[in-house]
Design an enzyme around this catalytic site. Structure first.
Site, PDB file in Angstrom:
ATOM      1  N   ASN A 213       0.831  -1.252   0.139  1.00 13.77           N
ATOM      2  CA  ASN A 213       0.170  -0.035  -0.095  1.00 13.77           C
ATOM      3  C   ASN A 213       0.685   0.958   0.029  1.00 13.77           C
ATOM      4  O   ASN A 213       0.267   2.211   0.345  1.00 13.77           O
ATOM      5  CB  ASN A 213      -0.828  -0.053   1.271  1.00 13.77           C
ATOM      6  CG  ASN A 213      -1.841  -1.025   1.195  1.00 13.77           C
ATOM      7  OD1 ASN A 213      -2.121  -1.795   2.191  1.00 13.77           O
ATOM      8  ND2 ASN A 213      -2.629  -1.512   0.326  1.00 13.77           N
ATOM      9  N   GLY A 235       6.959  -1.064  -2.044  1.00  8.76           N
ATOM     10  CA  GLY A 235       6.410  -2.372  -1.913  1.00  8.76           C
ATOM     11  C   GLY A 235       4.869  -2.542  -2.324  1.00  8.76           C
ATOM     12  O   GLY A 235       4.359  -3.733  -2.217  1.00  8.76           O
ATOM     13  N   ASP A 236       4.651  -1.489  -3.397  1.00 13.72           N
ATOM     14  CA  ASP A 236       3.415  -1.946  -4.217  1.00 13.72           C
ATOM     15  C   ASP A 236       3.496  -1.214  -5.571  1.00 13.72           C
ATOM     16  O   ASP A 236       4.505  -0.894  -5.899  1.00 13.72           O
ATOM     17  CB  ASP A 236       2.364  -0.919  -3.193  1.00 13.72           C
ATOM     18  CG  ASP A 236       0.967  -1.987  -3.302  1.00 13.72           C
ATOM     19  OD1 ASP A 236       0.439  -2.067  -4.428  1.00 13.72           O
ATOM     20  OD2 ASP A 236       0.461  -2.468  -2.308  1.00 13.72           O
ATOM     21  N   ASP A 237       2.280  -0.621  -5.975  1.00 17.31           N
ATOM     22  CA  ASP A 237       2.349  -0.210  -7.409  1.00 17.31           C
ATOM     23  C   ASP A 237       3.055   1.180  -7.555  1.00 17.31           C
ATOM     24  O   ASP A 237       2.967   1.944  -6.716  1.00 17.31           O
ATOM     25  CB  ASP A 237       0.959   0.041  -7.810  1.00 17.31           C
ATOM     26  CG  ASP A 237       0.089  -0.981  -7.779  1.00 17.31           C
ATOM     27  OD1 ASP A 237       0.732  -2.182  -8.187  1.00 17.31           O
ATOM     28  OD2 ASP A 237      -1.182  -1.092  -7.553  1.00 17.31           O
TER      29      ASP A 237
END
Length: 437
Positions: A213, A235-237
Site C-alpha cells: 500500500n 512495496g506496491d504499485d
C-alpha cells in the site's frame, strides 16, 4: 497598560500563528516561511503564506532548504497562477490517532489523505535538491503490521480538483500510504519524482515486508496526466491507473520492487462504470529492490463479477473497460510475473473467491505491447485459482473475453531449468505471441 505574564504569552502565541507572524516574510507577491522548530506545527504559517501569495498571479511561496516543517494537522493549499517552492522537507507528525480520525476522506476504498493541493495554473517545485515530504511512514508500517488497506493511513500528497498544474523535482520518503493521488484533475504534469518506502522493523518477515500500500502514484477520475522521470522503490504499485483515468502518459520510470505498473483495480463497485482509456507507458525498467521482490511488471486487474464483501478489500460486480493502451520499450530484470491480466481480483484472501473467476464483465480491449525484453522468474501463482507459471498471461473472463491484444518484438527469457508454458491465453484474442494454453 501593563500586561500580566500570562496575557503577554497569549498575545505572543496569537502573533506567531496569526497574520503578524514574524516567520512569514511577505514582500509583494513573494512569501517565505521559516519553521517554528521544536516540533511545533507549521501548518498555520504555511496556510497564511498561501493566503497572501498563493492566489495572486505570479505569486510565490517559498519553504526553503535546509529547513524541516512540521505538519501536525491536515491542510489544503489552494493555488491559482502561483508557485509553491518546497525546497525544505515537510515532516508529518507521528500522532496516529489524530490522522486516523481527522484526515480527509475520499470515496474510493475508504482511503484518506493528509495534504490536498487544489487550484489551477500552479507549480509545486522541490528545486534542484528535490525537497519534499517525509511521511514518517515507519510508524505506520509497524502499526499496520502488514494488513492490507488498513483504515486511516493517510496519503501525504493529494492533487485534487486541479487544472493545468505542474509538480516537479519532489522527493517523498517513507509515505504513510500511497505517496501521491491525482483525483478529479486535468492537464497535470508530474516530473522528476523520487519515492522510497523502506521498512526497518525486524518483525516484518513476510514477502510484503509490511510496505504494501505504499504506491508511488495513483490516478483517479483524471484526464491528461503526464508522469515522467520517476524513480520508485517500495512495496506496491509504482503507478496505478484507478477508475476513470484517461489520456495518461507515463515515460522514463525506474521501479525497484513491488507489483510494478497496474491498470486497476477496476470494477470494484457495482453501481459505477469504470473507464481507463488512452494510456501510454514508455521506457520503464523493473527490477527487485534490496527489500522487496519485483512481483510483476505490467499488469491489469479487475474484480470478480460478484459483489462479495465490502471495500476496501471486498466488492466486485462493477462494469467498464480498459481500451487503447500502448506499452513499449520495457526492460524486466528478475521479474516474477512480467505481464498479465487478472479478472479474478479480491483481497479477501481467506475466502473462496476463485470460484467467481469467470464472472467478471469488465472488458480489456485494444492492448498493444512492443519492444519488451528481459527475464522472468517463472514464479508460481494461484491468482486464477490454479497453480500456474508464465512470462505472459492473458487469462480473461468467459463473460468478457479480451480482444485485440498484440505483441511485437517481445523477448522475455525464463530460467533454463523451466520447462513449463510461457504464454497463457484463455478467452483472449492475442496476436504476435504463440499461446501455450
Amino acid at each position: 497598560m501593563k500586561l500580566s505574564g500570562s496575557s503577554a504569552l497569549l498575545l505572543l502565541g496569537f502573533g506567531l500563528l496569526g497574520h503578524a507572524s514574524p516567520l512569514v516574510h511577505v514582500q509583494g507577491k513573494n512569501c517565505t516561511v521559516k519553521p517554528l522548530g521544536h516540533g511545533q506545527d507549521d501548518v498555520p504559517n504555511i496556510l497564511h503564506a498561501v493566503e497572501k501569495c498563493g492566489q495572486t498571479p505570479g505569486g510565490r511561496i517559498s519553504l526553503p532548504a535546509p529547513y524541516t516543517y512540521r505538519i501536525n494537522q491536515r491542510m489544503t493549499t489552494h493555488l491559482e497562477s502561483s508557485t509553491l517552492e518546497v525546497g525544505g522537507m515537510l515532516l508529518f507528525s507521528d500522532d496516529i490517532t489524530y490522522w486516523v480520525n481527522n484526515s480527509y476522506r475520499i470515496d474510493f476504498q475508504n482511503q484518506s489523505t493528509a495534504w490536498r493541493i487544489t487550484g489551477h495554473d500552479y507549480v509545486v517545485d522541490g528545486g534542484p535538491e528535490r525537497g519534499g515530504i517525509d511521511g514518517n511512514g515507519q510508524l505506520w508500517y509497524t502499526w499496520a503490521k502488514g494488513g492490507s488497506n488498513v483504515f486511516g493511513r493517510p496519503m501525504p500528497l493529494h492533487v485534487l480538483n486541479s487544472t493545468r498544474a505542474v509538480l516537479r523535482n519532489i522527493a517523498i520518503r517513507q509515505p504513510q500510504f500511497w505517496a501521491v493521488l491525482v483525483e478529479s484533475s486535468s492537464h497535470v504534469e508530474l516530473d522528476n519524482f523520487y519515492v522510497n518506502a523502506t521498512n526497518s522493523d525486524p518483525n516484518a518477515t513476510e514477502d510484503t515486508v509490511w510496505i504494501q500500500n505504499t504506491d508511488g502514484i495513483d490516478t483517479y477520475r483524471s484526464d491528461h496526466v503526464t508522469i515522467t522521470n520517476w524513480v520508485y522503490e517500495g512495496g506496491d504499485d509504482a503507478v496505478a491507473f484507478k477508475p476513470n483515468s484517461t489520456n495518461i502518459h507515463v515515460e522514463n520510470v525506474t521501479v525497484y520492487g513491488g507489483p510494478g505498473i497496474a491498470f486497476g483495480s477496476l470494477g470494484q463497485y457495482p453501481d459505477r462504470y469504470d473507464i481507463v482509456e488512452n494510456i501510454t507507458v514508455k521506457n520503464a525498467n523493473f527490477q527487485p529492490s534490496s527489500q522487496r521482490a519485483m512481483n510483476s511488471g505490467i499488469y491489469f486487474k479487475s474484480w470478480i463479477g460478484v459483489n462479495f464483501g465490502v471495500p476496501p478489500n471486498g466488492g466486485g460486480n462493477g462494469h467498464g473497460y480498459v481500451r487503447n493502451v500502448t506499452v513499449e520499450d520495457i526492460t524486466f530484470k528478475d521479474v516474477q510475473l512480467p505481464i498479465y491480466i487478472d479478472t479474478c481480483l479480491s483481497y479477501l484472501f481467506d475466502q473462496n473467491v476463485t470460484q467467481y473467476c469467470d464472472t467478471s464483465t469488465f472488458r480489456f480491449d485494444d492492448l498493444h505491447f512492443r519492444n519488451i525484453s528481459g527475464n522472468g522468474l517463472a514464479t508460481p501463482t494461484n491468482y486464477t485459482g490454479r497453480n500456474i507459471t508464465f512470462a505472459v498471461s492473458m487469462i480473461c473472463s468467459k463473460e468478457a473475453p479480451c480482444t485485440d491484444i498484440t505483441f511485437e518484438d517481445v523477448d522475455i527469457k525464463l530460467p533454463e531449468s523451466y520447462s513449463g508454458k510461457s504464454v497463457l491465453c484463455e478467452n483472449a484474442g492475442v496476436q504476435g505471441l504463440e499461446c501455450n494454453s
